[in-house]
Design a protein around this motif. Structure first.
Motif, PDB file in Angstrom:
ATOM      1  N   SER A  74      30.491  20.302 -46.875  1.00  0.00           N
ATOM      2  CA  SER A  74      30.363  18.845 -46.888  1.00  0.00           C
ATOM      3  C   SER A  74      31.551  18.275 -46.112  1.00  0.00           C
ATOM      4  N   LEU A  75      31.423  17.029 -45.722  1.00  0.00           N
ATOM      5  CA  LEU A  75      32.501  16.405 -44.943  1.00  0.00           C
ATOM      6  C   LEU A  75      33.816  16.457 -45.721  1.00  0.00           C
ATOM      7  N   GLU A  76      33.693  16.370 -47.035  1.00  0.00           N
ATOM      8  CA  GLU A  76      34.875  16.421 -47.907  1.00  0.00           C
ATOM      9  C   GLU A  76      35.711  17.693 -47.628  1.00  0.00           C
ATOM     10  N   ASP A  77      35.025  18.803 -47.323  1.00  0.00           N
ATOM     11  CA  ASP A  77      35.737  20.069 -47.080  1.00  0.00           C
ATOM     12  C   ASP A  77      36.661  19.998 -45.856  1.00  0.00           C
ATOM     13  N   TYR A  78      36.381  19.055 -44.946  1.00  0.00           N
ATOM     14  CA  TYR A  78      37.169  18.966 -43.706  1.00  0.00           C
ATOM     15  C   TYR A  78      38.398  18.067 -43.873  1.00  0.00           C
ATOM     16  N   ARG A  79      38.448  17.366 -45.029  1.00  0.00           N
ATOM     17  CA  ARG A  79      39.527  16.385 -45.239  1.00  0.00           C
ATOM     18  C   ARG A  79      40.914  17.031 -45.147  1.00  0.00           C
ATOM     19  N   PRO A  80      41.118  18.215 -45.753  1.00  0.00           N
ATOM     20  CA  PRO A  80      42.457  18.815 -45.649  1.00  0.00           C
ATOM     21  C   PRO A  80      42.841  19.162 -44.209  1.00  0.00           C
ATOM     22  N   ILE A  81      41.861  19.366 -43.340  1.00  0.00           N
ATOM     23  CA  ILE A  81      42.167  19.732 -41.948  1.00  0.00           C
ATOM     24  C   ILE A  81      42.365  18.493 -41.086  1.00  0.00           C
ATOM     25  N   VAL A  82      41.506  17.494 -41.271  1.00  0.00           N
ATOM     26  CA  VAL A  82      41.554  16.350 -40.334  1.00  0.00           C
ATOM     27  C   VAL A  82      42.247  15.119 -40.921  1.00  0.00           C
ATOM     28  N   GLY A  83      42.444  15.107 -42.233  1.00  0.00           N
ATOM     29  CA  GLY A  83      43.170  13.984 -42.845  1.00  0.00           C
ATOM     30  C   GLY A  83      42.242  12.899 -43.378  1.00  0.00           C
ATOM     31  N   ASN A  84      42.808  12.035 -44.226  1.00  0.00           N
ATOM     32  CA  ASN A  84      42.022  10.987 -44.891  1.00  0.00           C
ATOM     33  C   ASN A  84      41.480   9.956 -43.908  1.00  0.00           C
ATOM     34  N   LEU A 136      26.014  18.838 -41.078  1.00  0.00           N
ATOM     35  CA  LEU A 136      27.100  17.903 -41.446  1.00  0.00           C
ATOM     36  C   LEU A 136      26.647  16.443 -41.369  1.00  0.00           C
ATOM     37  N   MET A 137      25.854  16.126 -40.362  1.00  0.00           N
ATOM     38  CA  MET A 137      25.331  14.758 -40.257  1.00  0.00           C
ATOM     39  C   MET A 137      24.491  14.447 -41.498  1.00  0.00           C
ATOM     40  N   ASN A 138      23.632  15.375 -41.884  1.00  0.00           N
ATOM     41  CA  ASN A 138      22.784  15.161 -43.065  1.00  0.00           C
ATOM     42  C   ASN A 138      23.636  15.014 -44.317  1.00  0.00           C
ATOM     43  N   ASN A 139      24.666  15.866 -44.387  1.00  0.00           N
ATOM     44  CA  ASN A 139      25.539  15.810 -45.551  1.00  0.00           C
ATOM     45  C   ASN A 139      26.264  14.471 -45.638  1.00  0.00           C
ATOM     46  N   THR A 140      26.472  13.847 -44.497  1.00  0.00           N
ATOM     47  CA  THR A 140      27.181  12.569 -44.460  1.00  0.00           C
ATOM     48  C   THR A 140      26.211  11.408 -44.674  1.00  0.00           C
ATOM     49  N   GLY A 141      24.937  11.726 -44.864  1.00  0.00           N
ATOM     50  CA  GLY A 141      23.967  10.684 -45.188  1.00  0.00           C
ATOM     51  C   GLY A 141      23.107  10.237 -44.031  1.00  0.00           C
ATOM     52  N   MET A 158      34.872  19.289 -34.863  1.00  0.00           N
ATOM     53  CA  MET A 158      33.517  18.763 -35.074  1.00  0.00           C
ATOM     54  C   MET A 158      33.505  17.316 -35.563  1.00  0.00           C
ATOM     55  N   THR A 159      34.513  16.933 -36.324  1.00  0.00           N
ATOM     56  CA  THR A 159      34.553  15.561 -36.841  1.00  0.00           C
ATOM     57  C   THR A 159      34.649  14.552 -35.682  1.00  0.00           C
ATOM     58  N   ARG A 160      35.346  14.911 -34.605  1.00  0.00           N
ATOM     59  CA  ARG A 160      35.421  14.016 -33.445  1.00  0.00           C
ATOM     60  C   ARG A 160      34.056  13.883 -32.773  1.00  0.00           C
ATOM     61  N   LEU A 161      33.346  15.004 -32.690  1.00  0.00           N
ATOM     62  CA  LEU A 161      32.014  14.958 -32.081  1.00  0.00           C
ATOM     63  C   LEU A 161      31.067  14.117 -32.937  1.00  0.00           C
ATOM     64  N   MET A 162      31.198  14.242 -34.254  1.00  0.00           N
ATOM     65  CA  MET A 162      30.368  13.408 -35.146  1.00  0.00           C
ATOM     66  C   MET A 162      30.622  11.932 -34.859  1.00  0.00           C
ATOM     67  N   SER A 163      31.887  11.566 -34.723  1.00  0.00           N
ATOM     68  CA  SER A 163      32.213  10.149 -34.455  1.00  0.00           C
ATOM     69  C   SER A 163      31.586   9.693 -33.144  1.00  0.00           C
ATOM     70  N   VAL A 189      40.534  10.180 -40.707  1.00  0.00           N
ATOM     71  CA  VAL A 189      39.337  10.638 -39.971  1.00  0.00           C
ATOM     72  C   VAL A 189      38.138  10.681 -40.922  1.00  0.00           C
ATOM     73  N   TYR A 190      38.370  11.184 -42.108  1.00  0.00           N
ATOM     74  CA  TYR A 190      37.294  11.293 -43.118  1.00  0.00           C
ATOM     75  C   TYR A 190      36.700   9.914 -43.422  1.00  0.00           C
ATOM     76  N   ALA A 191      37.576   8.963 -43.721  1.00  0.00           N
ATOM     77  CA  ALA A 191      37.104   7.621 -44.084  1.00  0.00           C
ATOM     78  C   ALA A 191      36.437   6.945 -42.889  1.00  0.00           C
ATOM     79  N   ASP A 192      36.962   7.210 -41.706  1.00  0.00           N
ATOM     80  CA  ASP A 192      36.434   6.595 -40.499  1.00  0.00           C
ATOM     81  C   ASP A 192      34.990   7.047 -40.222  1.00  0.00           C
ATOM     82  N   ILE A 193      34.714   8.314 -40.472  1.00  0.00           N
ATOM     83  CA  ILE A 193      33.347   8.804 -40.241  1.00  0.00           C
ATOM     84  C   ILE A 193      32.389   8.118 -41.212  1.00  0.00           C
ATOM     85  N   HIS A 194      32.778   7.986 -42.469  1.00  0.00           N
ATOM     86  CA  HIS A 194      31.898   7.310 -43.430  1.00  0.00           C
ATOM     87  C   HIS A 194      31.691   5.844 -43.044  1.00  0.00           C
ATOM     88  N   ARG A 195      32.750   5.224 -42.512  1.00  0.00           N
ATOM     89  CA  ARG A 195      32.625   3.821 -42.098  1.00  0.00           C
ATOM     90  C   ARG A 195      31.610   3.693 -40.956  1.00  0.00           C
TER      91      ARG A 195
END
Ligand code: UDP
Length: 401
Positions: A3-13, A53-58, A385-390, A15-21
């Motif tokens: 889940s996106l949550e698993d990437y939080r320790p690598i990319v930081g809060n 990951l996209m599906n997991n993010t909703g 991958m989080t950058r590509l998602m954005s 980036v995580y919050a920004d993807i959900h936004r």
């Protein structure tokens, strides 16, 4: 599944919050990606992580794979080579095969999504066979700096039906009347190919293929494809070996949409024969993400001797492992490596310079380790991958919100 949550320790809060936004505006919508293989090569590699990951993010995101027979993939491989600048004998038969296979697929693949993303030339004509009710995006992963002109004219007829085109590198922009955006590819740090591996598991994978680590290990992971220059790697290895005793592993699985692999493999086997028996040159044809990961983590120096390269995910993977990567100044590779800072670059096709760069890394392990550390930071900043998602979320929002 991660889940996106698993990437939080690598990319930081942030980036995580920004993807959900970014995702919030897209929740009710449904998207689909279409490519031509589930496994083998960089496109499948990215979709295997991006889609779940996209599906997991909703974001409801589907994946369809174009069905093609051998004739079709023989033709599309020629088109792939032609887009990279090779001559193509563009016969009516090839055009017909290419277009009708897409037309057939369109008749039984129903698309009711809010946006369609089509990857690479194989499924490109699909757009012609639907009543277009949503934006269509063509994602081109290939180095199209100097495409074969006749082929490009033929394909442009389909490309201009799209609403946007995504390329990997600013320099691939084309004179076309559609929007063009640059999305550098990215890797998934938690996939089996990139996650940390226990030393026992690494050893087990190497043992299975008889890969000893009693001498410096050079590794190139690549489909057996002429553009990856496996023969040039063997030649450079032979030069290096005259100076420093070492071992080379060439690992390449076969992609379903790349029919040339077997032929190239045979050529490499022929060239490598003098060293195969001693175990100093090992050829591996096996599809395993953990094996690739284990080889990359065990390498003293990682190689990517491409002659053309849309981006070169194997370079990103190698940098992420903190290894010195010796590669070529071609396509998307200089986006990732700055020579002498986070890796080494030489001109494509220059076997002597390639061998020399390998020797420099082998002879100065402290410097090689510094290159590796810098390489890992480059990937953390730009190619996860989080950058590509954005990038995709922004595009989807611009096209469908
Ligand atoms: N790959 C693999 N096994 C192999 C050879 C390649 O898993 O034996 C993977 C490699 O790790 C990378 C992708 O296939 O993730 C290749 O992507 P790249 O952009 O380097 O080249 P492409 O094959 O798309 O031209």
């Amino acid at each position: 599944m991660h889940s996106l949550e698993d990437y939080r320790p690598i990319v930081g809060n942030d980036v995580y919050a920004d993807i959900h936004r970014r995702a919030r505006k897209l929740y009710p919508k449904h998207y689909v990606h279409i490519n031509s293989t589930y496994a083998g090569g960089g496109v499948a590699e990215m979709l295997q992580s991006l889609i779940p990951l996209m599906n997991n993010t909703g974001i409801d995101t589907g994946w369809r794979v174009l069905a093609g027979n051998a004739d079709f993939f023989n033709t599309t491989k020629k088109f792939h080579n032609g887009l990279q600048g090779e001559d193509v004998n563009l016969t009516e038969v090839k055009k017909h095969l290419y277009v009708t296979q897409n037309e057939d697929f369109a008749t039984y693949t129903h698309i009711m999504h809010e946006c369609v993303v089509v990857h690479d030339p194989q499924p490109l004509p699909l757009v012609k066979f639907y009543k277009k009710k949503q934006p269509w995006v063509w994602r081109c992963h290939i180095d199209i700096t100097h495409p074969n002109a006749e082929l490009w004219d033929f394909l442009a007829e389909f490309i201009i039906r799209y609403d946007a085109m995504i390329i990997s590198n600013e320099s691939y922009r084309k004179d076309l009347p559609i929007e063009q955006r640059v999305f550098p590819p990215a890797i998934d740090p938690l996939s089996a190919k990139n996650m940390d591996l226990a030393p026992m598991l690494v050893r087990k994978n190497l043992d299975r293929f008889g890969v000893g680590t009693d001498k410096p290990l050079l590794v190139q992971i690549s489909r057996f494809d002429k553009w990856k220059d496996p023969l040039g790697v063997v030649r450079a290895f032979m030069k290096v070996k005259q100076e420093v005793d070492c071992r080379l592993v060439l690992c390449g699985s076969m992609a379903a949409d790349d029919p040339e692999g077997e032929v190239i493999y045979k050529h490499v086997e022929e060239e490598a024969r003098p060293h195969l028996e001693s175990g100093d040159l090992i050829l591996i044809q096996f599809e395993s993400n953990v094996l690739v990961n284990a080889l990359q983590r065990s390498a003293t120096v990682l190689l990517q001797k491409s002659l053309r390269e849309g981006f070169g995910l194997t370079v990103t993977e190698g940098l992420w492992k903190g290894k010195p990567v010796v590669s070529t100044r071609v396509g998307g590779i200089p986006l990732q490596i700055t020579d002498g800072v986070n890796g080494l670059l030489v001109d494509p096709g220059d076997d002597d310079a390639f061998a020399e760069a390998i020797l420099r890394a082998l002879r100065d392990p402290d410097w090689a380790a510094e290159l590796g550390r810098n390489g890992k930071e480059t990937v953390r900043e730009k190619f996860l991958m989080t950058r590509l998602m954005s990038d995709y979320l922004d595009l989807m929002c611009d096209l469908t919100c």
